[in-house]
Every structure is written in C-alpha cells, then in structure tokens.
Motif scaffolding. Structure first.
Motif, mmCIF file in Angstrom:
data_model
loop_
_atom_site.group_PDB
_atom_site.id
_atom_site.type_symbol
_atom_site.label_atom_id
_atom_site.label_comp_id
_atom_site.label_asym_id
_atom_site.label_seq_id
_atom_site.Cartn_x
_atom_site.Cartn_y
_atom_site.Cartn_z
ATOM 1 N N THR A 35 0.803 -1.237 0.000
ATOM 2 C CA THR A 35 0.000 0.000 0.000
ATOM 3 C C THR A 35 0.829 1.277 0.000
ATOM 4 N N LEU A 36 2.153 1.191 -0.149
ATOM 5 C CA LEU A 36 2.994 2.393 -0.136
ATOM 6 C C LEU A 36 4.054 2.328 -1.223
ATOM 7 N N SER A 37 4.410 3.507 -1.733
ATOM 8 C CA SER A 37 5.555 3.655 -2.630
ATOM 9 C C SER A 37 6.362 4.860 -2.167
ATOM 10 N N LEU A 38 7.673 4.770 -2.335
ATOM 11 C CA LEU A 38 8.574 5.867 -1.995
ATOM 12 C C LEU A 38 9.463 6.140 -3.194
ATOM 13 N N TRP A 39 9.397 7.378 -3.693
ATOM 14 C CA TRP A 39 10.206 7.798 -4.835
ATOM 15 C C TRP A 39 11.162 8.895 -4.401
ATOM 16 N N ARG A 40 12.272 8.996 -5.101
ATOM 17 C CA ARG A 40 13.239 10.094 -4.937
ATOM 18 C C ARG A 40 13.400 10.708 -6.306
ATOM 19 N N GLN A 41 13.157 12.010 -6.428
ATOM 20 C CA GLN A 41 13.280 12.680 -7.721
ATOM 21 C C GLN A 41 14.071 13.965 -7.608
ATOM 22 N N SER A 42 14.667 14.317 -8.739
ATOM 23 C CA SER A 42 15.397 15.569 -8.879
ATOM 24 C C SER A 42 14.920 16.232 -10.163
ATOM 25 N N LEU A 43 14.534 17.501 -10.066
ATOM 26 C CA LEU A 43 14.141 18.275 -11.247
ATOM 27 C C LEU A 43 15.224 19.302 -11.541
ATOM 28 N N ALA A 44 15.675 19.330 -12.775
ATOM 29 C CA ALA A 44 16.681 20.305 -13.198
ATOM 30 C C ALA A 44 16.084 21.710 -13.146
ATOM 31 N N PRO A 45 16.926 22.749 -12.995
ATOM 32 C CA PRO A 45 16.419 24.119 -13.048
ATOM 33 C C PRO A 45 15.591 24.325 -14.320
ATOM 34 N N GLY A 46 14.407 24.880 -14.162
ATOM 35 C CA GLY A 46 13.503 25.078 -15.291
ATOM 36 C C GLY A 46 12.706 23.843 -15.654
ATOM 37 N N GLY A 47 12.996 22.705 -15.022
ATOM 38 C CA GLY A 47 12.304 21.455 -15.322
ATOM 39 C C GLY A 47 10.959 21.369 -14.643
ATOM 40 N N ALA A 48 10.149 20.423 -15.120
ATOM 41 C CA ALA A 48 8.817 20.225 -14.546
ATOM 42 C C ALA A 48 8.359 18.800 -14.800
ATOM 43 N N THR A 49 7.491 18.331 -13.917
ATOM 44 C CA THR A 49 6.804 17.076 -14.178
ATOM 45 C C THR A 49 5.714 17.356 -15.207
ATOM 46 N N PRO A 50 5.220 16.349 -15.898
ATOM 47 C CA PRO A 50 4.035 16.580 -16.723
ATOM 48 C C PRO A 50 2.849 16.877 -15.812
ATOM 49 N N PRO A 51 1.849 17.599 -16.283
ATOM 50 C CA PRO A 51 0.634 17.746 -15.483
ATOM 51 C C PRO A 51 -0.010 16.362 -15.359
ATOM 52 N N HIS A 52 -0.432 16.006 -14.143
ATOM 53 C CA HIS A 52 -0.928 14.656 -13.906
ATOM 54 C C HIS A 52 -1.701 14.573 -12.601
ATOM 55 N N SER A 53 -2.268 13.397 -12.351
ATOM 56 C CA SER A 53 -2.920 13.110 -11.073
ATOM 57 C C SER A 53 -2.707 11.639 -10.757
ATOM 58 N N HIS A 54 -3.009 11.269 -9.508
ATOM 59 C CA HIS A 54 -2.903 9.893 -9.040
ATOM 60 C C HIS A 54 -4.202 9.541 -8.317
ATOM 61 N N PRO A 55 -4.652 8.276 -8.394
ATOM 62 C CA PRO A 55 -5.841 7.891 -7.646
ATOM 63 C C PRO A 55 -5.532 7.588 -6.173
ATOM 64 N N CYS A 56 -4.378 8.052 -5.719
ATOM 65 C CA CYS A 56 -3.963 7.846 -4.328
ATOM 66 C C CYS A 56 -3.415 9.168 -3.791
ATOM 67 N N GLU A 57 -3.240 9.221 -2.488
ATOM 68 C CA GLU A 57 -2.641 10.413 -1.876
ATOM 69 C C GLU A 57 -1.138 10.414 -2.098
ATOM 70 N N GLU A 58 -0.575 11.629 -2.143
ATOM 71 C CA GLU A 58 0.871 11.805 -2.318
ATOM 72 C C GLU A 58 1.358 12.866 -1.343
ATOM 73 N N ILE A 59 2.504 12.608 -0.758
ATOM 74 C CA ILE A 59 3.187 13.588 0.090
ATOM 75 C C ILE A 59 4.560 13.815 -0.515
ATOM 76 N N VAL A 60 4.901 15.068 -0.787
ATOM 77 C CA VAL A 60 6.203 15.420 -1.355
ATOM 78 C C VAL A 60 6.995 16.161 -0.295
ATOM 79 N N LEU A 61 8.186 15.651 0.013
ATOM 80 C CA LEU A 61 9.084 16.301 0.962
ATOM 81 C C LEU A 61 10.180 16.999 0.166
ATOM 82 N N CYS A 62 10.308 18.300 0.338
ATOM 83 C CA CYS A 62 11.347 19.051 -0.354
ATOM 84 C C CYS A 62 12.643 18.937 0.445
#
Length: 129
Positions: A35-62
């Motif tokens: 029931t859980l997933s943990l991701w680690r991501q890095s966005l380059a300056p000026g970068g972005a994720t695609p616009p999107h949604s998930h059918p689950c809750e998400e918590i992002v820690l900066c």
C-alpha cells in the motif's frame, strides 16, 4: 507480511525520458509493499513534471531547491523543510523555479502508482513504481 528485504539501499536518481526529471524508486510493490511507494526525484532548473494526477494520496518532501506545485491554475511555492500534500485525483504539476536542482522524496498511498494525464489517459511511467 513478506518483504524482499527489511533494509534497502537508496540509489541515486537517474535520467529518465521525461526531460529534466531524474528518478529512483526507493520502495514499492517489487520490494513486497502492498500500500505504499517511496520515490526520490530531482528536477533540473527550469524542469517540470508533466501535469498529472494519481488515484492515491501523495506527500512530497522538499529536500533542497525551490519549487512550485500548480493546482487548479494556482502556484503554491515550497522549499526545503516544507511538505506538499496532494489529495487523490487532484491534477497537479511540479516546477523547479530555482537555479539549483529541486530535490524531493515522495510517498504514495499505493503501489504501484497509477498516473493519469489531464485528459484521463494513463501515463505509462518509464520506471517501476
């Protein structure tokens, strides 16, 4: 509960086909979680994720850098030592608005993590979740 291991290495994020997005899955279904997933991501300056949604809750820690999450057309700024709460099915997009990489960890209340584009079609992730 049968986990693949109780202690996992945390690999560094690697480049993905999504421009400016580096990713590492730190834990998820392949590790025996249900029931859980943990991701680690890095966005380059000026970068972005695609616009999107998930059918689950998400918590992002900066972890470092400066970001904005856009929800309903409104930008919400965040930075180190701040947490972004994203309810299920809420379309969002994360932008790096700083001059350094935006370093984040994200926890999801599902595994694998399904991702939908704004038109409702599935976004096939280029990584395992």
């Amino acid at each position: 509960m049968s986990l693949a291991s109780y202690v996992l290495d945390q690999p560094r994020p690697v480049a993905t086909p999504i421009p400016g997005v580096m990713h590492a899955t730190w834990a998820g279904s392949r590790d025996g979680l249900s029931t859980l997933s943990l991701w680690r991501q890095s966005l380059a300056p000026g970068g972005a994720t695609p616009p999107h949604s998930h059918p689950c809750e998400e918590i992002v820690l900066c972890l470092s850098g400066k970001g904005e999450v856009h929800i309903d057309g409104a930008p919400h700024a965040f930075g180190p030592q701040q947490t972004v709460l994203l309810p299920a099915n809420v379309p969002h997009q994360i932008f790096n608005v700083g001059t350094e990489p935006l370093e984040m960890a994200a926890v999801f209340s599902a595994t694998p993590v399904a991702v939908a584009l704004p038109d409702g079609s599935a976004l096939d992730l280029p990584w395992s979740s």
